[in-house]
Each structure stands twice: as C-alpha cells, then as structure tokens.
Scaffold this active site. Structure first.
Site, PDB file in Angstrom:
ATOM      1  N   ALA A  66      24.204 -19.458 -16.388  1.00 17.79           N
ATOM      2  CA  ALA A  66      25.227 -19.885 -17.253  1.00 17.79           C
ATOM      3  C   ALA A  66      25.095 -20.833 -18.477  1.00 17.79           C
ATOM      4  O   ALA A  66      26.031 -21.164 -19.342  1.00 17.79           O
ATOM      5  CB  ALA A  66      26.377 -20.332 -16.248  1.00 17.79           C
ATOM      6  N   MET A 115      21.923 -18.889 -23.952  1.00 17.67           N
ATOM      7  CA  MET A 115      22.688 -18.628 -24.830  1.00 17.67           C
ATOM      8  C   MET A 115      23.521 -17.496 -24.889  1.00 17.67           C
ATOM      9  O   MET A 115      24.666 -17.149 -25.537  1.00 17.67           O
ATOM     10  CB  MET A 115      21.545 -18.292 -26.013  1.00 17.67           C
ATOM     11  CG  MET A 115      20.704 -19.474 -26.587  1.00 17.67           C
ATOM     12  SD  MET A 115      21.825 -20.781 -27.307  1.00 17.67           S
ATOM     13  CE  MET A 115      22.282 -19.775 -28.918  1.00 17.67           C
ATOM     14  N   ARG A 161      23.554  -0.154 -30.280  1.00 20.86           N
ATOM     15  CA  ARG A 161      22.723   0.262 -31.390  1.00 20.86           C
ATOM     16  C   ARG A 161      22.364   1.517 -31.653  1.00 20.86           C
ATOM     17  O   ARG A 161      22.483   1.829 -33.081  1.00 20.86           O
ATOM     18  CB  ARG A 161      21.547  -0.549 -31.033  1.00 20.86           C
ATOM     19  CG  ARG A 161      21.337  -1.966 -30.873  1.00 20.86           C
ATOM     20  CD  ARG A 161      19.945  -2.488 -30.093  1.00 20.86           C
ATOM     21  NE  ARG A 161      19.766  -3.894 -30.283  1.00 20.86           N
ATOM     22  CZ  ARG A 161      19.029  -4.912 -29.537  1.00 20.86           C
ATOM     23  NH1 ARG A 161      18.134  -4.103 -28.413  1.00 20.86           N
ATOM     24  NH2 ARG A 161      19.139  -6.076 -29.644  1.00 20.86           N
ATOM     25  N   HIS A 171      16.109   0.437 -19.146  1.00 19.42           N
ATOM     26  CA  HIS A 171      16.015  -0.416 -20.267  1.00 19.42           C
ATOM     27  C   HIS A 171      14.769  -0.895 -20.920  1.00 19.42           C
ATOM     28  O   HIS A 171      14.220  -1.904 -20.493  1.00 19.42           O
ATOM     29  CB  HIS A 171      17.019  -1.659 -19.965  1.00 19.42           C
ATOM     30  CG  HIS A 171      17.216  -2.662 -21.016  1.00 19.42           C
ATOM     31  ND1 HIS A 171      17.925  -2.313 -22.207  1.00 19.42           N
ATOM     32  CD2 HIS A 171      16.843  -3.906 -21.090  1.00 19.42           C
ATOM     33  CE1 HIS A 171      17.725  -3.604 -22.918  1.00 19.42           C
ATOM     34  NE2 HIS A 171      17.312  -4.273 -22.547  1.00 19.42           N
TER      35      HIS A 171
END
EC number: 1.1.1.82
Length: 429
Positions: free
Chosen positions: A94, A97, A244, A269
């Site tokens: 948390a 960024m 994307r 991923h």
C-alpha cells in the site's frame, strides 16, 4: 453517531496460522506488529443533535488522527441514509506507486459507486510503515465522504480480518541476476502466507486480485493456501494487457478505443500472453474485417502489446504505475457492474472446469462476463483457429512449468523448476 480513530502500536508473535482455524489469528502475528486505524463508525449512543459537528476534549482522545477526532451525526445527511453496507478492502504493497494512484480512485467512489462506503485496510512492512502513515494522512486530507475507515499494519492476520476484497499488489521486484525460479520462490512464499491469512480471517466470499508478479502463479499459490475460499474468487491481473491491446487496435483502425470490444488476453502475464484479434471487434465488426493487414495482426500487434511496458520504461524511466492502477480499477468495475451485452473482459482465473480445453489447475487469463455481483462466468461464444490455439498452448506450457517450480508452496510435493526460457515482461527484471 461516532467518528473515531485509534493509533496503537501492538506487540505480537510471528507464526503461520493453521488452515481452517479462522479466529486463531490473534496468536499468529508478526513480531513487533504495528497497527493503526482511522475509522468512521456508527455509534447511536453518541449522536450529535441537529447534525452539528463537535470536537471531543483532547484529553479523552489522545490517540485520534486529525479530522477523525471530530464527531458528526451522519444520519442527518440524506445521502448517508441511502448508502450500502460498508465494504472492507485490503491492499498490500500500500505504500508503493501503484497503490498511490489506486487508493484515491477507490476512496472517491469511482470504482464501487457513489453510494458505497468503504474501509481501506493497508498492508505494508516495518520498513514502509512510516510511508503508510503518510498515505493515511493524504487520504485524510482528501476528505472523501465515502471513505469511512483507514487502517494500516504489517500483519496480514490483522489487516485481512473480515475483508470483502483483497488487492495483493506488494511483491519483491526481480533483482539483477536473479533467476526466474528464485523470484517464483521468494514471491511465492509471500502469497502462500497471505493465502493462509485470508483463509483464517477474511470473509469467506472474499474476492482476491493478485497483481504482484508473476501474478498467475502467485494467484495459484494464494488460492491453494486458502482452501476455505472458493478458488473461483481468485484473479490474476491481465487487464492492463487487455487495455494495451485495445489501444493498439484502435490506433491501427483509426478509431477511438471505446469502439473496440471483445478483446481477450489468453494465458500468462508474460511475453507468452496471447492478445486475441480473432474474436475482437471494432464498432461491432470482426477486427479482421476492419484491419485487413494479417501480417500486422499476427506479428507487430502481438509484439507491441507484449513489449509495451518496456517501451514505457525507455520513455519514462520506470515501470507503469498509473496505468496499472487504472487497470486494477477496471478489473474490479468489470466484476461489480454488469458486462455490456455481447462483450467480455479478460482476467486470470482458475481453469478447472473451463470449456476451452485448457489444462486444469492453473490460473490462466480467459474471457469472462459478470452480472455485476462480483462473480463471473466464462464466455463460451468464442472462436479458435490454429494460430490462436498454438499460442494458447505455449502459454499453458509455461504456466504448467511454473506450477512445478512452486509445488512446495501448493502442497503438491517437491518443486522441480524447468522454465525453458525467460519470458518475464519488461519492468519485472
């Protein structure tokens, strides 16, 4: 109605909680755990007449936190009466960024709606605890009316208690010279521990979104360590990849990206991910009817999506954070709002029982639809061709290899790691 805050360091002991013992967590906390809470709670015994705000005497509220030292009669507000039941949301990493962008989206009502009060439970580490305090201060200063409670801590058994959503962003970045197998093991330990904590103290219908990489296999590890939570409730984030892909198709077709639908990211991923142009549509028409450049679709489109993160790093000097936060918000919204008719969204989910013939017992990105209740179903009206299927199988093979690497963390025996090539996405090295 009371508006209160607590800010109290507590001491405790480090030990993993046994699976299936939900409330034993009080005895299984990290040494020197820290917990701070900023909370807005309903207390009928302390209601203030006529909706007038009053400050309590400092002598009786030494542990209060800024504006949360003040009490209000929230029942005096008409919009408060119509609010839904408060939702508890845990966020790990948390102080990072990504969270710095995401938390304010959550607090504003953009994600869960303008009638949904939330409690944010922020998980960090001893090293990041002061930064967590800074995050809480910024949230306090933002005066979000829907943000009813903020707590920060380093013990997942405290932070995850009764949470309805767990957004697991925190993970160790890959250092120079680190083998992928080592990263799988190090981060796998983190997600095994967090899975156990969720199993012990979270809501039994908690929705879990894993962002920390390698997110597919981390999600598998997490769900395997949380047997009391439905495996279907675990997701690995592939929404940024989908976003994307939509952008690239829109650019090529010369349209705005709201015209692009039915885009699927299949698989891991990683650079084996499969952006699916066969089933995608532009303004309701199949992409292949709008973009007739097959070579571009089969080569440049896929490579551009896979390497977008690296291109961003070259320009920006760091990996994506804001767009990742947006994609997390998009992923949640896709589960809490009904999917538009005929469309679907991508998310990495547990494959057991899937209709596509993909290997079972892994977490694989697939096309899903939701009725807006937090649940989902797999889309069945999808087409396959040899080009698409060949690439899906390659990503499947990679995830099966990763699964063997973490067998010691999923209760499946000794680990054997033979990932044939390095396919980590740019920014994860």
């Amino acid at each position: 109605m009371g508006l209160s805050t607590a800010y109290s360091p507590v001491g405790s002991h480090l030990a993993p909680a046994p699976l299936g013992h939900r409330r034993s967590a009080q005895l299984h906390r990290p040494r020197r755990a820290l917990l701070a809470t900023v909370r807005c709670s309903v207390d009928a015994a302390k209601q203030v007449q006529d909706g007038v705000a009053t400050a309590e005497a400092p002598a009786t509220r030494k542990d209060c936190f800024g504006v949360f030292c003040t009490t209000y009669d929230l029942k005096a507000e008409d919009k408060t009466k119509s609010w839904k039941k408060l939702v508890n949301i845990a966020v790990s990493g948390a102080a990072g960024m990504i969270s710095n962008h995401l938390l304010f989206k959550l607090a504003s009502g953009e994600v869960f709606g303008q009638d949904q009060p939330i409690a944010l439970k922020l998980l960090g580490s001893e090293r990041s605890f002061q930064a967590l305090e800074g995050v809480a201060m910024e949230l306090e200063d933002s005066l979000y009316p829907l943000l009813r409670e903020v707590s920060i801590g380093i013990d997942p058994y405290e932070v995850f208690e009764d949470v309805d959503w767990a957004l697991l962003i925190g993970a160790k970045p890959r250092g120079p010279g680190m083998e992928r197998a080592a990263l799988l093991d190090i981060n796998g330990q983190i997600f095994a521990d967090q899975g156990k904590a969720l199993n012990a103290v979270a809501s039994k219908n908690v929705k879990v979104l894993v962002v920390g990489n390698p997110c597919n296999t981390n999600a598998l590890i997490c769900l395997k360590n949380a047997p009391d939570i439905p495996a279907k409730n675990f997701h690995a984030l592939t929404r940024l990849d989908e976003n994307r892909a939509k952008c690239q198709l829109a650019l090529k077709a010369g349209v705005f990206y709201d015209k692009v639908s039915n885009v699927t990211i299949w698989g891991n991923h990683s650079t084996t991910q499969v952006p699916d142009f066969l089933n995608a549509k532009i303004d309701g028409r199949p992409v292949k009817e709008v973009i007739k450049d097959t070579k571009w679709l089969e080569e440049e489109f896929t490579i551009t999506v896979q390497k977008r993160g690296g291109a961003l790093i070259q320009k920006w000097g760091r990996s994506s954070a804001a767009s990742t936060a947006v994609s997390i918000a998009d992923a949640i919204k896709s589960l809490v709002t009904p999917t538009p008719e005929g469309d679907w969204f991508s998310t990495g989910v547990y494959t057991t029982g899937n209709p596509y013939g993909i290997a079972e017992d892994i977490v694989f990105s697939m096309p899903c639809r939701s009725k807006g209740d937090g649940d989902y179903e797999l889309a069945t009206d999808v087409s396959m061709d040899d080009f698409l299927w060949e690439r899906i199988k390659k990503s499947e093979a990679e995830l099966l290899a990763e699964k063997k690497c973490v067998a010691h963390l999923t209760g499946e025996g000794n680990a054997y790691c033979d990932v044939p090539e390095d396919t980590m996405l740019p920014g994860e090295v």
